[in-house]
Design an enzyme around this catalytic site. Structure first.
Site, PDB file in Angstrom:
ATOM      1  N   ASN A 102      43.929  30.050  44.033  1.00  0.00           N
ATOM      2  CA  ASN A 102      43.114  31.437  45.796  1.00  0.00           C
ATOM      3  C   ASN A 102      42.399  30.671  46.079  1.00  0.00           C
ATOM      4  O   ASN A 102      41.235  31.493  44.931  1.00  0.00           O
ATOM      5  CB  ASN A 102      44.036  32.213  45.085  1.00  0.00           C
ATOM      6  CG  ASN A 102      43.244  33.499  46.325  1.00  0.00           C
ATOM      7  OD1 ASN A 102      42.934  32.754  47.333  1.00  0.00           O
ATOM      8  ND2 ASN A 102      43.186  34.610  45.683  1.00  0.00           N
ATOM      9  N   TRP A 103      42.010  29.818  46.957  1.00  0.00           N
ATOM     10  CA  TRP A 103      39.774  29.416  46.641  1.00  0.00           C
ATOM     11  C   TRP A 103      39.580  30.279  47.751  1.00  0.00           C
ATOM     12  O   TRP A 103      38.597  30.349  48.330  1.00  0.00           O
ATOM     13  CB  TRP A 103      40.130  27.845  48.129  1.00  0.00           C
ATOM     14  CG  TRP A 103      40.705  26.578  47.072  1.00  0.00           C
ATOM     15  CD1 TRP A 103      40.529  26.915  45.710  1.00  0.00           C
ATOM     16  CD2 TRP A 103      40.764  25.607  47.521  1.00  0.00           C
ATOM     17  NE1 TRP A 103      41.014  25.036  45.640  1.00  0.00           N
ATOM     18  CE2 TRP A 103      40.770  24.672  46.745  1.00  0.00           C
ATOM     19  CE3 TRP A 103      40.932  24.766  48.553  1.00  0.00           C
ATOM     20  CZ2 TRP A 103      41.242  23.511  46.341  1.00  0.00           C
ATOM     21  CZ3 TRP A 103      40.913  23.607  49.295  1.00  0.00           C
ATOM     22  CH2 TRP A 103      41.364  23.133  47.693  1.00  0.00           C
ATOM     23  N   LYS A 104      40.896  31.926  47.987  1.00  0.00           N
ATOM     24  CA  LYS A 104      40.129  32.902  48.845  1.00  0.00           C
ATOM     25  C   LYS A 104      38.726  32.662  50.246  1.00  0.00           C
ATOM     26  O   LYS A 104      38.840  31.178  50.639  1.00  0.00           O
ATOM     27  CB  LYS A 104      39.356  33.555  48.207  1.00  0.00           C
ATOM     28  CG  LYS A 104      40.219  34.856  46.578  1.00  0.00           C
ATOM     29  CD  LYS A 104      39.694  35.366  45.512  1.00  0.00           C
ATOM     30  CE  LYS A 104      40.713  35.236  44.783  1.00  0.00           C
ATOM     31  NZ  LYS A 104      39.717  36.664  43.670  1.00  0.00           N
ATOM     32  N   HIS A 153      47.971  40.311  48.234  1.00  0.00           N
ATOM     33  CA  HIS A 153      46.405  40.335  47.068  1.00  0.00           C
ATOM     34  C   HIS A 153      45.357  41.721  47.675  1.00  0.00           C
ATOM     35  O   HIS A 153      45.560  42.070  48.504  1.00  0.00           O
ATOM     36  CB  HIS A 153      45.570  39.144  47.561  1.00  0.00           C
ATOM     37  CG  HIS A 153      45.073  38.768  46.567  1.00  0.00           C
ATOM     38  ND1 HIS A 153      43.707  39.378  46.362  1.00  0.00           N
ATOM     39  CD2 HIS A 153      45.022  37.870  45.597  1.00  0.00           C
ATOM     40  CE1 HIS A 153      43.221  39.029  45.463  1.00  0.00           C
ATOM     41  NE2 HIS A 153      43.484  38.137  45.178  1.00  0.00           N
ATOM     42  N   GLU A 194      48.182  40.888  39.193  1.00  0.00           N
ATOM     43  CA  GLU A 194      46.594  40.397  39.067  1.00  0.00           C
ATOM     44  C   GLU A 194      46.219  41.896  39.280  1.00  0.00           C
ATOM     45  O   GLU A 194      45.901  42.556  39.808  1.00  0.00           O
ATOM     46  CB  GLU A 194      46.570  40.090  40.021  1.00  0.00           C
ATOM     47  CG  GLU A 194      47.498  38.555  40.887  1.00  0.00           C
ATOM     48  CD  GLU A 194      46.059  37.213  41.372  1.00  0.00           C
ATOM     49  OE1 GLU A 194      45.570  36.951  41.433  1.00  0.00           O
ATOM     50  OE2 GLU A 194      45.846  38.143  42.509  1.00  0.00           O
ATOM     51  N   GLY A 223      38.314  38.269  38.613  1.00  0.00           N
ATOM     52  CA  GLY A 223      36.522  38.067  38.673  1.00  0.00           C
ATOM     53  C   GLY A 223      35.613  38.049  37.889  1.00  0.00           C
ATOM     54  O   GLY A 223      34.440  38.397  37.787  1.00  0.00           O
ATOM     55  N   SER A 271      41.481  36.308  36.521  1.00  0.00           N
ATOM     56  CA  SER A 271      40.362  35.206  35.380  1.00  0.00           C
ATOM     57  C   SER A 271      40.262  34.082  34.626  1.00  0.00           C
ATOM     58  O   SER A 271      40.498  34.511  33.580  1.00  0.00           O
ATOM     59  CB  SER A 271      39.131  36.170  34.402  1.00  0.00           C
ATOM     60  OG  SER A 271      38.422  37.257  35.025  1.00  0.00           O
ATOM     61  N   GLY A 279      41.620  32.066  40.446  1.00  0.00           N
ATOM     62  CA  GLY A 279      40.706  32.556  41.674  1.00  0.00           C
ATOM     63  C   GLY A 279      39.686  31.565  41.068  1.00  0.00           C
ATOM     64  O   GLY A 279      39.652  29.946  41.350  1.00  0.00           O
TER      65      GLY A 279
END
Ligand code: 13P
Length: 264
Positions: free
Chosen positions: A10-12, A95, A167, A173, A213, A234
């Site tokens: 997931n490159w956001k 998400h 998640e 993060g 993470s 992520g």
């Protein structure tokens, strides 16, 4: 037949078209295709078209990070799953960042899941609790509400094809994922919800991922958790060496799995 394990990047809202292309180029030279592992890249909308021309589908598949729940019409700025279906096999839906920053309700997520399925896109439905909800011992209720509502307009056959991602918002993060016992309890609860609603066969068919993470050093431990079929990655997916290591870790875990099956 057992479905392959899944590793989703997931490159956001990171990377321009050019940067995404450079990353895919590096990944394509670093990642070997493994039979038991499916690797899915979820870039922003703009990158989907160029990347779809660049990737080798034996190596990578594409996912959207979201989509609109109506297929067509006067909805300025929106992109529908009916438009995405030419480019992606999967879509992340619900998400926590969408639920939080874009006010997505349980019902919006439900309608998006249904729209993806209607357009032959496999939803990767994200569920998870905040730190406060965990502290208040509300995790089970939160996961229950997110799952039951999101799946409520689907048939059992639809559900058997979807992917769920646990998640925990408090683990996103950071530098360390949730502890294995926490993940195991949540995943077992998530699977129990699916079994209660749709039966054991559907539960066995659904793939459940962990996200929050995910970094290479933790992959072996996470993949050995009962009920886990892959990872939703992520920040580590933006670094080609780390992401390649994560894919390799998942591949090694599938080899351990088949060793166990041979012995059993
Ligand atoms: P991080 O791996 O950066 O914690 O992000 C997890 C995530 O939100 C993936 O969807």
């Amino acid at each position: 037949m057992k479905k392959p394990k899944l590793v989703v990047a997931n490159w956001k809202m990171h990377l321009t078209i050019h940067q995404a292309s450079v990353l895919v180029n590096r990944l394509s030279k670093t990642v070997n295709p493994h039979r038991g592992v499916e690797v899915v890249l979820a870039p922003n909308y703009l990158c989907l078209q160029p990347l779809s021309n660049e990737i080798d589908r034996r190596q990578f598949r594409l996912a959207a990070q979201d989509g609109y729940f109506i297929d067509e019409g006067s909805f300025t700025g929106a992109v529908s799953f009916a438009q995405l279906r030419e480019l992606v096999q999967y879509s992340i839906i619900g998400h926590s960042e969408r639920r939080r920053y874009f006010d997505e309700s349980l019902e919006t997520v439900r309608d998006k899941v249904a729209a993806a399925v209607r357009n032959n896109i496999i939803p990767i439905l994200c569920v998870g609790e905040t730190k406060e909800e965990r502290a208040q011992r509300e995790t089970k209720q939160i996961l229950h509400d997110q799952i039951v509502t999101a799946l409520s307009n689907l048939t059992s056959e639809d559900v058997s094809n979807i992917v769920l991602a646990y998640e925990p918002i408090w683990a996103i993060g950071g530098s360390e994922p949730a502890k294995p016992d926490i993940i195991e309890k949540a995943v077992s609860w998530i699977r129990y919800q699916v079994r209660e609603l749709y039966g054991k066969e559907v539960e066995d068919s659904v793939r459940v991922l962990y996200g929050g993470s995910d970094e290479p050093e933790f992959v072996a431990d996470i993949m050995s958790i009962k009920g886990i079929d892959g990872l939703l990655v992520g920040h580590a997916s933006l670094n080609y060496e780390q992401f390649a290591d994560i894919i390799m870790g998942v591949h090694l875990a599938t080899l351990n799995d088949s060793d166990q099956a041979d012995k059993g």
